[in-house]
Scaffold this motif. Structure first.
Motif: not given
Length: 161
Positions: A22-23, A137-146
């Motif tokens: 994540h970012r 704060l904002t998180l960026e998470v790949a949809g593949a991991h959801l």
């Protein structure tokens, strides 16, 4: 530690424990989509902004509808899924029960009594952007991991729509 800080830490700990890349970026508070768009451009964030609506169902039941920016709630479908007509919870209920500030509801990391209604559009995202609690704060998470993230959450979950 404040409830909002604890919520943020739960989100970060969960991602770390699941080894989900994540970012996390820090910026001015995001309480509307125009600011979210500016932050997304400034930090070259990928993905779709989340939209989380905190719902009250009857006297003592609550749910978080997790969708994407621009999505509209289908109130008839929500009533069908939940068994009774929901309404948007008050700002006071949101803060008291989740720790979140109004206009910046975090989708994950809440008490197990709060059900999650997951919009299929969330699972179709290449990347999902969401606040882990604090609006700066904002998180960026790949949809593949959801799916893995959702499977690790103890909250009751329903697919929506």
């Amino acid at each position: 530690m404040t409830p909002l800080e604890r919520l943020c830490q739960r989100n970060l700990d969960l991602l770390q424990s699941l080894d989900i890349a994540h970012r996390l970026v820090e910026h001015e508070p995001v309480l509307d989509y125009p600011t979210a768009h500016a932050v997304r451009q400034r930090f070259a964030l990928r993905g779709v902004e989340s939209k989380s609506l905190f719902l009250r169902i009857g006297e003592q039941r609550y749910a978080m509808l997790v969708s994407v920016e621009g999505a509209r709630a289908d109130w008839a479908r929500l009533k069908q899924l939940l068994g009774s007509r929901p309404r948007i919870a008050s700002d006071e209920e949101l803060t008291e029960l989740t720790g979140c500030v109004p206009m910046c509801a975090c989708p994950f990391g809440h008490d197990t009594r709060i059900s999650l209604l997951i919009d299929r559009a969330v699972l179709a995202c290449d990347f999902l952007l969401y606040s882990p609690g604090p609006p700066q704060l904002t998180l960026e998470v790949a949809g593949a991991h959801l799916p893995r993230l959702l499977a690790a959450l103890p909250n009751p979950q329903l697919e929506y729509p």
